[in-house]
Design an enzyme around this catalytic site. Structure first.
Site, short mmCIF file in Angstrom:
data_model
loop_
_atom_site.label_atom_id
_atom_site.label_comp_id
_atom_site.label_asym_id
_atom_site.label_seq_id
_atom_site.Cartn_x
_atom_site.Cartn_y
_atom_site.Cartn_z
N LYS A 106 0.81 -1.25 -0.07
CA LYS A 106 0.05 0.04 -0.01
C LYS A 106 0.84 1.17 0.07
CE LYS A 106 -4.14 -1.69 -0.15
NZ LYS A 106 -4.80 -1.73 -1.10
N LYS A 119 -8.54 -5.87 -8.53
CA LYS A 119 -9.09 -4.79 -8.82
C LYS A 119 -8.21 -3.55 -8.83
CE LYS A 119 -13.63 -2.36 -8.45
NZ LYS A 119 -13.21 -0.96 -8.25
N LYS A 163 -1.41 -11.47 -9.72
CA LYS A 163 -2.97 -12.03 -9.23
C LYS A 163 -3.85 -11.04 -10.04
CE LYS A 163 -3.42 -9.52 -4.95
NZ LYS A 163 -4.04 -9.51 -3.65
P1 TYM Z 1 -10.08 -8.76 -0.59
O1 TYM Z 1 -11.65 -7.99 -0.60
O2 TYM Z 1 -8.92 -8.16 -0.95
O3 TYM Z 1 -10.36 -10.30 -1.13
C1 TYM Z 1 -11.59 -10.84 -0.79
C2 TYM Z 1 -11.18 -12.46 -0.77
O4 TYM Z 1 -10.93 -13.11 -2.13
C3 TYM Z 1 -9.39 -13.41 -2.04
N1 TYM Z 1 -8.61 -13.00 -3.33
C4 TYM Z 1 -8.16 -13.84 -4.20
N2 TYM Z 1 -7.72 -15.26 -4.11
C5 TYM Z 1 -7.14 -15.75 -4.77
N3 TYM Z 1 -6.71 -15.27 -6.20
C6 TYM Z 1 -7.02 -13.78 -6.25
N4 TYM Z 1 -6.46 -13.14 -7.32
C7 TYM Z 1 -7.56 -12.93 -5.25
N5 TYM Z 1 -8.03 -11.87 -5.16
C8 TYM Z 1 -8.67 -11.85 -3.97
C9 TYM Z 1 -8.86 -12.79 -0.91
O5 TYM Z 1 -7.64 -13.73 -0.62
C10 TYM Z 1 -9.69 -12.73 -0.03
O6 TYM Z 1 -10.09 -13.99 0.64
N6 TYM Z 1 -8.33 -8.60 4.26
C11 TYM Z 1 -9.50 -9.26 3.49
C12 TYM Z 1 -10.74 -9.05 3.79
C13 TYM Z 1 -11.14 -9.38 5.40
C14 TYM Z 1 -11.01 -10.82 5.79
C15 TYM Z 1 -11.35 -10.48 7.24
C16 TYM Z 1 -10.99 -11.87 5.24
C17 TYM Z 1 -11.30 -8.42 6.29
N7 TYM Z 1 -11.39 -9.30 7.35
C18 TYM Z 1 -11.17 -11.74 8.21
C19 TYM Z 1 -11.25 -12.92 6.02
C20 TYM Z 1 -11.00 -12.71 7.52
C21 TYM Z 1 -9.14 -8.61 1.94
O7 TYM Z 1 -8.81 -7.69 1.78
O8 TYM Z 1 -9.90 -9.20 1.08
#
Ligand code: TYM
Length: 332
Positions: A112, A198, A195
């Protein structure tokens, strides 16, 4: 007693195939065997300062898409993070014992700093403690997430164990990242590197709500190269990524067919991409249709969010009461 599962997604727009295969497909299966809490991480999304108008629209999108993917509010608790302020309270307690050094070393924080150098706020630094609070508030042991979240899970274990040690308790069990296959998943994007994400732009992602025309256009623009020049040569990253995407959405025979053509230096990327796009469309279509249907039903969305908030709050309040007592807060 069933083990508890927690997972969440930031409402930053629409869900893409990375979210689906990294996390959502596991959530959907888990809800029948575990006590599941799935939430929309709107507090987390404040680190990038969405406008009030955008934020509500994004939260709505994720709620609709969770439901369209098959998360069933009769089986699981679906809620919006900001409806459960107990999470923010636990975040505060965990922050008291989270150290600058360990927070600064987190990979997501370093990313970030690079991607938004003009907005390095305290919320970004403490993102891992908020995520730990999300998980520990329900005493979860399994967390279905993609590979990119592995380090956050490790930090969650550190914070939970530190709290337990500090207050000589066993309040928090150890949570682990979970995927039904042996490994956590990393779905590649269409830009030839890294990966699906967005933050790399809409052209890099296939969204679950993308129409067939949009999918065809995005896939046709995916990065490739001049083609293989030697039989059985290793695939460069951009090409391997497209094969990895095909592995996810296409039948094995199709994948093997193009793999063989590549190995014989006979592949035509135009045909390969066309097939990939058509298989993505077949995969996406039933979900897209459900998204369109559920998006119209505001009463249903309100009911799901209200009931989910009640169930999540009830569980979160129990943990907060226990944490407060351990910390030493007492009523006079
Ligand atoms: P976020 O919103 O970035 O992504 C949501 C979920 O999608 C998975 N993901 C991917 N998996 C595989 N390949 C990809 N290209 C890919 N892009 C996204 C992420 O691994 C995630 O599981 N920090 C988390 C949100 C969060 C969370 C939590 C998750 C907040 N608190 C507690 C679990 C438990 C996040 O940024 O996800």
């Amino acid at each position: 007693m069933k083990e508890t599962v927690v997972s969440g997604i930031r409402p930053t727009g629409k869900l893409h195939l990375g979210n689906y295969f990294g996390a959502v497909t596991n959530f959907v299966k888990m809800q029948y065997d575990y006590n599941c809490f799935f939430f929309i991480a709107d507090l987390h999304s404040l680190t990038t300062h969405p406008t009030p108008q955008d934020l509500h629209g994004y939260v709505r999108h994720v709620l609709v898409e969770y439901l369209a993917c098959g998360i069933d509010p009769e089986q699981s608790t679906i809620y919006i993070q900001s409806d459960v302020p107990e999470v923010a309270e636990l975040y505060l307690y965990l922050n008291m014992n989270a150290y600058m050094g360990e927070l600064e070393r987190s990979t997501s924080f370093k990313d970030k700093i690079r991607s938004q150098p003009d907005n390095v706020n305290a919320g970004l630094l403490t993102y891992p403690t908020l995520m730990a609070a999300d998980i520990l508030i329900h005493k979860a042991t399994k967390v279905p997430v993609g590979k990119d979240q592995e380090q956050h899970l490790e930090m969650t274990r550190t914070f939970g164990n530190r709290f337990n040690r500090m207050y000589q308790s066993d309040l928090f069990p150890e949570p682990h990242a979970f995927n039904y296959s042996d490994n956590l998943v990393k779905v590649p994007g269409l830009d030839g590197k890294g990966k699906m994400s967005k933050s790399e732009g809409d052209g890099n992602c296939i969204y679950l709500s993308d129409s067939p025309e949009v999918i065809r256009k995005k896939v046709s623009r995916a990065v490739t190269d001049g083609g293989p020049t030697e039989e059985n040569q290793a695939k460069p990253e951009a090409i391997q990524n497209l094969f990895d995407l095909m592995k996810i959405v296409s039948p094995t025979d199709t994948l093997n067919h193009f793999d063989q053509l590549y190995n014989q230096c006979a592949i035509r990327y135009g045909d390969f991409k066309k097939q990939l796009a058509e298989d993505m469309i077949v995969f996406n279509s039933p979900i897209r249709e459900k998204i369109e249907e559920i998006a119209k039903d505001t009463d249903y969305l309100r009911k799901v969010a209200t009931e989910g908030a009640m169930k999540a709050k009830e569980n979160a309040q129990k943990t907060i009461r226990e944490a407060r007592e351990l910390i030493g807060f007492k009523t006079f």
